[in-house]
Design a protein around this motif. Structure first.
Motif, PDB file in Angstrom:
ATOM      1  N   GLU A  15       0.822  -1.209   0.000  1.00  0.00           N
ATOM      2  CA  GLU A  15       0.000   0.000   0.000  1.00  0.00           C
ATOM      3  C   GLU A  15       0.861   1.265   0.000  1.00  0.00           C
ATOM      4  OE1 GLU A  15      -3.353   1.937   2.859  1.00  0.00           O
ATOM      5  OE2 GLU A  15      -3.531  -0.216   2.451  1.00  0.00           O
ATOM      6  N   GLN A  16       1.895   1.295   0.844  1.00  0.00           N
ATOM      7  CA  GLN A  16       2.759   2.476   0.899  1.00  0.00           C
ATOM      8  C   GLN A  16       3.585   2.621  -0.385  1.00  0.00           C
ATOM      9  OE1 GLN A  16       2.612   4.920   3.011  1.00  0.00           O
ATOM     10  NE2 GLN A  16       4.273   6.048   2.065  1.00  0.00           N
ATOM     11  N   CYS A  17       4.071   1.509  -0.944  1.00  0.00           N
ATOM     12  CA  CYS A  17       4.820   1.581  -2.203  1.00  0.00           C
ATOM     13  C   CYS A  17       3.915   2.092  -3.326  1.00  0.00           C
ATOM     14  CB  CYS A  17       5.424   0.224  -2.555  1.00  0.00           C
ATOM     15  SG  CYS A  17       6.839  -0.230  -1.524  1.00  0.00           S
ATOM     16  N   HIS A  18       2.669   1.644  -3.332  1.00  0.00           N
ATOM     17  CA  HIS A  18       1.728   2.141  -4.342  1.00  0.00           C
ATOM     18  C   HIS A  18       1.498   3.644  -4.151  1.00  0.00           C
ATOM     19  CE1 HIS A  18      -2.375   2.948  -5.955  1.00  0.00           C
ATOM     20  NE2 HIS A  18      -1.804   2.399  -7.000  1.00  0.00           N
ATOM     21  N   SER A  54       9.122   1.362   7.463  1.00  0.00           N
ATOM     22  CA  SER A  54       8.291   2.192   6.610  1.00  0.00           C
ATOM     23  C   SER A  54       8.982   2.340   5.249  1.00  0.00           C
ATOM     24  CB  SER A  54       8.088   3.555   7.257  1.00  0.00           C
ATOM     25  OG  SER A  54       7.290   4.370   6.429  1.00  0.00           O
ATOM     26  N   PRO A  55       8.320   1.951   4.165  1.00  0.00           N
ATOM     27  CA  PRO A  55       8.938   2.042   2.839  1.00  0.00           C
ATOM     28  C   PRO A  55       9.271   3.475   2.442  1.00  0.00           C
ATOM     29  CG  PRO A  55       6.985   0.650   2.769  1.00  0.00           C
ATOM     30  CD  PRO A  55       6.992   1.336   4.105  1.00  0.00           C
ATOM     31  N   LEU A  56      10.459   3.622   1.848  1.00  0.00           N
ATOM     32  CA  LEU A  56      10.922   4.913   1.355  1.00  0.00           C
ATOM     33  C   LEU A  56      11.021   4.917  -0.170  1.00  0.00           C
ATOM     34  CD1 LEU A  56      13.917   5.378   3.821  1.00  0.00           C
ATOM     35  CD2 LEU A  56      11.521   6.026   4.154  1.00  0.00           C
ATOM     36  N   GLY A  57      11.034   3.728  -0.747  1.00  0.00           N
ATOM     37  CA  GLY A  57      11.149   3.597  -2.189  1.00  0.00           C
ATOM     38  C   GLY A  57      11.263   2.141  -2.588  1.00  0.00           C
ATOM     39  N   TYR A  58      11.321   1.917  -3.891  1.00  0.00           N
ATOM     40  CA  TYR A  58      11.361   0.541  -4.386  1.00  0.00           C
ATOM     41  C   TYR A  58      11.828   0.520  -5.835  1.00  0.00           C
ATOM     42  CZ  TYR A  58       7.256   1.875  -6.907  1.00  0.00           C
ATOM     43  OH  TYR A  58       6.414   2.539  -7.760  1.00  0.00           O
ATOM     44  N   ILE A  59      12.126  -0.690  -6.292  1.00  0.00           N
ATOM     45  CA  ILE A  59      12.438  -0.962  -7.695  1.00  0.00           C
ATOM     46  C   ILE A  59      11.680  -2.220  -8.099  1.00  0.00           C
ATOM     47  CG2 ILE A  59      14.508  -2.319  -7.146  1.00  0.00           C
ATOM     48  CD1 ILE A  59      15.825  -1.087  -9.666  1.00  0.00           C
ATOM     49  N   ILE A  60      11.158  -2.228  -9.327  1.00  0.00           N
ATOM     50  CA  ILE A  60      10.472  -3.399  -9.881  1.00  0.00           C
ATOM     51  C   ILE A  60      11.080  -3.685 -11.251  1.00  0.00           C
ATOM     52  CG2 ILE A  60       8.277  -4.367 -10.685  1.00  0.00           C
ATOM     53  CD1 ILE A  60       6.852  -2.512  -8.689  1.00  0.00           C
ATOM     54  N   CYS A  61      11.559  -4.918 -11.437  1.00  0.00           N
ATOM     55  CA  CYS A  61      12.259  -5.291 -12.671  1.00  0.00           C
ATOM     56  C   CYS A  61      11.727  -6.595 -13.247  1.00  0.00           C
ATOM     57  CB  CYS A  61      13.747  -5.480 -12.400  1.00  0.00           C
ATOM     58  SG  CYS A  61      14.579  -4.053 -11.704  1.00  0.00           S
ATOM     59  N   PHE A  62      11.932  -6.731 -14.559  1.00  0.00           N
ATOM     60  CA  PHE A  62      11.505  -7.923 -15.288  1.00  0.00           C
ATOM     61  C   PHE A  62      12.649  -8.454 -16.138  1.00  0.00           C
ATOM     62  CE2 PHE A  62       7.687  -5.635 -14.294  1.00  0.00           C
ATOM     63  CZ  PHE A  62       6.797  -6.633 -13.939  1.00  0.00           C
ATOM     64  N   GLN A  63      12.868  -9.749 -16.018  1.00  0.00           N
ATOM     65  CA  GLN A  63      13.891 -10.445 -16.794  1.00  0.00           C
ATOM     66  C   GLN A  63      13.299 -10.852 -18.138  1.00  0.00           C
ATOM     67  OE1 GLN A  63      15.740 -13.451 -14.410  1.00  0.00           O
ATOM     68  NE2 GLN A  63      16.483 -14.591 -16.187  1.00  0.00           N
ATOM     69  N   ASN A  64      14.101 -10.773 -19.173  1.00  0.00           N
ATOM     70  CA  ASN A  64      13.651 -11.196 -20.494  1.00  0.00           C
ATOM     71  C   ASN A  64      13.573 -12.723 -20.511  1.00  0.00           C
ATOM     72  OD1 ASN A  64      13.041 -11.401 -23.194  1.00  0.00           O
ATOM     73  ND2 ASN A  64      15.098 -10.920 -23.904  1.00  0.00           N
TER      74      ASN A  64
END
Length: 171
Positions: A15-18, A54-64
């Motif tokens: 929820e916080q990341c969103h 408490s989340p401060l940030g994030y990364i979301i990645c996808f592998q080919n």
């Protein structure tokens, strides 16, 4: 003791990341909570940076890979599909966001280094991303990616108000 903690985006952080995501539109694309949750669930690599739980940030990645390609085709992810046409072995950074109050603390860099480590462990040759040119140039993102020696591989204009720079970094 380390001031910041890193972990996959857990359910209690979603929820916080969103919220952080939506506060940073148009630099990153807006997503409904359910779509954001699905991105996290389908991602090959995701990581949250937090302080005091408490989340401060994030990364979301996808592998080919086959599963990711099927998912990206299903949701018609334009930028991923364009990168896939131009680069074979890559980890695609779908989004990276740091809460505005915690920028300039090298948190985004630390998330990128961890993504690079994941890519190396999975024998991927490149890290790939796109940077918005329209509706406005994302200058902070350009400067950030330049530090990591990303190079532009192409630009794509999807509409009069939507243009991106496709970028890659050789690992």
């Amino acid at each position: 003791m380390n001031e910041f903690d890193y972990s996959p985006i857990r359910e209690n952080f979603l929820e916080q990341c969103h919220k952080i995501n939506e506060e940073n539109v148009p630099e990153v694309g807006s997503r409904s909570f359910d779509d954001f949750n699905e991105l996290v669930d389908k991602s090959d690599f995701n990581l949250c940076v937090a302080k005091d739980n408490s989340p401060l940030g994030y990364i979301i990645c996808f592998q080919n890979n086959k599963n990711t390609n099927e998912y990206m085709d299903q949701i018609y992810h334009k930028n991923y599909r364009e990168i896939r046409k131009r680069v074979d072995s890559f980890l695609y950074v779908d989004r990276i966001v740091i809460d505005s109050k915690y920028r300039n603390k090298k948190l985004a860099s630390s998330l990128y280094y961890k993504a690079i480590d994941f890519a190396k462990k999975n024998s991927l040759a490149n890290l790939a991303a796109e940077i918005n040119l329209l509706p406005r140039i994302n200058t902070p993102s350009f400067n950030f990616h330049k530090k990591f020696e990303f190079v532009e591989i192409d630009t794509i204009k999807y509409a009069d108000d939507y243009k991106v720079s496709l970028q890659k970094m050789i690992i």
